[in-house]
Design an enzyme around this catalytic site. Structure first.
Site, short mmCIF file in Angstrom:
data_model
loop_
_atom_site.label_atom_id
_atom_site.label_comp_id
_atom_site.label_asym_id
_atom_site.label_seq_id
_atom_site.Cartn_x
_atom_site.Cartn_y
_atom_site.Cartn_z
N LYS A 127 35.66 27.69 38.56
CA LYS A 127 35.36 28.60 38.94
C LYS A 127 34.24 28.93 38.97
O LYS A 127 32.99 28.54 39.34
CB LYS A 127 35.33 29.06 37.51
CG LYS A 127 36.71 30.52 37.91
CD LYS A 127 37.19 30.69 38.08
CE LYS A 127 38.29 32.22 38.24
NZ LYS A 127 39.95 32.60 38.23
P1 NAD Z 1 41.17 42.86 42.05
O1 NAD Z 1 39.11 42.28 41.79
O2 NAD Z 1 41.87 42.58 43.28
O3 NAD Z 1 40.81 43.77 40.70
C1 NAD Z 1 40.50 43.74 39.76
C2 NAD Z 1 41.26 44.88 39.79
O4 NAD Z 1 40.79 45.30 38.07
C3 NAD Z 1 40.82 46.69 39.71
O5 NAD Z 1 42.14 47.90 40.75
C4 NAD Z 1 39.49 47.50 39.58
O6 NAD Z 1 38.98 48.03 39.88
C5 NAD Z 1 39.94 47.18 37.77
N1 NAD Z 1 39.16 46.53 36.75
C6 NAD Z 1 38.04 46.05 37.04
N2 NAD Z 1 37.09 46.25 35.89
C7 NAD Z 1 37.43 47.08 34.76
C8 NAD Z 1 37.75 47.89 33.33
N3 NAD Z 1 36.56 48.06 32.99
N4 NAD Z 1 39.17 49.16 33.49
C9 NAD Z 1 40.37 48.65 33.47
N5 NAD Z 1 40.00 47.93 35.14
C10 NAD Z 1 39.07 47.43 35.95
O7 NAD Z 1 41.12 41.23 41.26
P2 NAD Z 1 42.13 40.21 40.64
O8 NAD Z 1 42.70 39.09 41.85
O9 NAD Z 1 43.85 40.77 40.76
O10 NAD Z 1 42.02 39.96 39.59
C11 NAD Z 1 42.96 40.23 38.11
C12 NAD Z 1 42.43 39.44 36.78
O11 NAD Z 1 43.34 38.61 37.21
C13 NAD Z 1 41.25 38.19 36.47
O12 NAD Z 1 40.87 38.61 34.97
C14 NAD Z 1 41.52 37.65 37.28
O13 NAD Z 1 40.96 36.27 37.15
C15 NAD Z 1 42.32 37.66 36.97
N6 NAD Z 1 42.85 36.23 37.94
C16 NAD Z 1 43.71 37.01 39.20
C17 NAD Z 1 44.39 35.90 40.25
C18 NAD Z 1 44.71 35.76 41.72
O14 NAD Z 1 45.26 35.41 42.18
N7 NAD Z 1 43.96 37.07 42.85
C19 NAD Z 1 45.20 34.39 39.33
C20 NAD Z 1 44.64 34.16 38.21
C21 NAD Z 1 44.09 35.11 37.51
#
Ligand code: NAD
Length: 437
Positions: A127
């Site tokens: 990461k």
């Molecule tokens: P992103 O940046 O597209 O979205 C994140 C969202 O979470 C945003 O809407 C933000 O406003 C919100 N957020 C942040 N802090 C918050 C809080 N305290 N309370 C409520 N909402 C909050 O990110 P993403 O790619 O959707 O990733 C989200 C999660 O999924 C992360 O934990 C990431 O590690 C995990 N993830 C993402 C992927 C991927 O392919 N993008 C894959 C596996 C896991």
């Protein structure tokens, strides 16, 4: 406080002692380590193997300048942790967020190792991230930040060594800048240095929604074993970014009613149901889901405790802790986010009958389609979207069944079952590869 190693002697097996009071629930790395230690204890791993595979193999820390649009220079910290490469190249996303630090990146890198092993794809875990606040930055600034950070990382990343991907606040455009920067570094175009890039420069069909689609495949499997009718279910989503939004859309297609959602600024609730696309457009227009018409504003804390069938944490670590776990009413929790639930909360949820599909299983669809993208890049050919989803479905279904069977056989929650599978596979690889020299 850092939890001490539970192994009294590296060269002697057992008794492995876990003193839970020494793990800090607010520290993602401690939570990763506790999840690992619980599995290592059950697997009765050789202590030296457990200690070797629990901790990162390599860590890279950089400090670099960013020229802001107004001419000011800022110094930023960036990280890349290669947690494990026993089963293949290191693999994992890049996060741009004010809370990024080495500790968080280590935990996220470890979770990638176990995730890739759970879905049995030939990657290790990694990461990366930069401590910054993209909400205060222009696109030009994010581009300059990305190019400089990747230039610093260029000697240690590559298609056969370490392959980044999107995570919080990074997206296909950021991946495109990475392809370009790394290609300049190498002297030839090198698309397979990252996954999650735009289709036009070698991305895979289906990658954008892959994490959510994979999560919904696991939800479908859970609904079968729990006898839940998805078409008459309600869902709540914390975090309305890539993962949360696409999960909402895919659940809507299955007839699930989305009653609440949130982002970092707050949440909204409507018992009549929220239209996922309209809420997304509202968020794009105003910067938040808050104040969406025909919905009530609620806090993120209230959102988690709403009565519902399905809860999808899709924001950051540490959402469900021993403080709020007893108040959570969802029947199924599908962890789109990495590390949203602490092991202390896991115990409470398990006792209360909530079924948790753990992050290293639930959100593994993203890295699985990243693997497909990397394979397609290697073969220089492209699969249809239908082909991508069919293969993803097969992998997610198999992984769910394997984890579920372990959980039933060993009488453990789904998280520990997933760790028994993932950690067991990595430990086996270590045993087979042995020690150099
Ligand atoms: P992103 O940046 O597209 O979205 C994140 C969202 O979470 C945003 O809407 C933000 O406003 C919100 N957020 C942040 N802090 C918050 C809080 N305290 N309370 C409520 N909402 C909050 O990110 P993403 O790619 O959707 O990733 C989200 C999660 O999924 C992360 O934990 C990431 O590690 C995990 N993830 C993402 C992927 C991927 O392919 N993008 C894959 C596996 C896991």
């Amino acid at each position: 406080m850092r939890a001490a190693s539970p192994f009294p002697d590296m060269n002697k097996k057992g008794p492995l002692m876990i003193d839970r009071s020494r793990y800090d629930e607010n520290n993602p790395l401690d939570m990763h380590n506790l999840q690992f230690d619980i599995a290592a204890q059950r697997l009765d791993l050789e202590p030296w193997i457990a200690e070797k595979i629990k901790h990162p193999r390599r860590e890279f820390v950089v400090r670099f300048p960013l020229r802001r649009d107004d001419g000011r220079i800022e110094l930023l910290s960036g990280y890349r942790v290669q947690h494990n490469t026993l089963r293949g190249p290191a693999k994992g996303g890049l996060r741009y967020h004010p809370n990024v630090d080495l500790n968080e990146v280590r935990a996220l890198a470890g979770w990638m190792t176990w995730k890739c092993a759970v879905v049995n794809i030939p990657f290790g875990g990694a990461k990366g991230g930069v401590t910054c606040d993209p909400s205060t930055m222009s696109q030009h600034e994010i581009e300059r930040l990305t190019r400089r950070y990747i230039w610093e990382l260029s000697p240690i990343i590559g298609p056969d060594s370490d392959i980044p991907a999107p995570d919080v606040n990074t997206n296909p455009q950021v991946m495109a800048w990475i392809v370009d920067t790394y290609s300049v570094f190498k002297g030839y175009t090198c698309p397979s240095v990252v996954t999650g890039k735009p289709i036009e420069i070698g991305g895979s069909l289906g990658r954008l929604k892959a994490t959510s689609r994979g999560a919904i495949f696991t939800l479908r499997e859970a609904a079968k074993v729990l006898n839940i009718d998805l078409a008459s279910s309600t869902a709540v989503i914390q975090g309305y970014g890539n993962v949360g939004y696409h999960a909402a859309q895919l659940m809507e297609e299955l007839g699930v009613k989305i009653i609440a959602m949130s982002d970092s600024k707050g949440g909204i609730l409507s018992h009549k149901g929220l239209n996922s696309s309209e809420a997304y457009e509202h968020r794009q227009r105003t910067g938040s889901v808050s104040d969406f018409r025909e919905a009530d504003n609620i806090t993120n804390a209230e959102l988690l405790e709403l009565p519902c069938d399905i809860l999808v944490p899709a924001a950051l670590e540490g959402a469900i802790t021993r403080e709020n776990a007893a108040k959570i009413e969802a029947k199924v929790i599908v962890e789109g986010a990495n590390g949203p639930t602490s092991p202390f909360a896991d115990d409470i949820l398990y006792d209360n009958g909530s079924f948790v599909i753990p992050d290293i299983l639930a959100n593994a669809g993203g890295v699985t389609v990243s693997y497909f993208e990397w394979v397609q890049n290697g073969q220089k050919l492209f699969w249809t979207e239908e082909d991508v989803y069919k293969r993803l479905d097969k992998i997610m279904k198999t992984a769910f069944q394997e984890v579920y069977d372990i959980s039933a056989r060993e009488r453990v929650n789904m998280r520990t079952a997933a760790y028994l599978l993932g950690v067991g596979r990595v430990a086996k690889a270590k045993r087979l590869r042995g020690i150099f020299p």
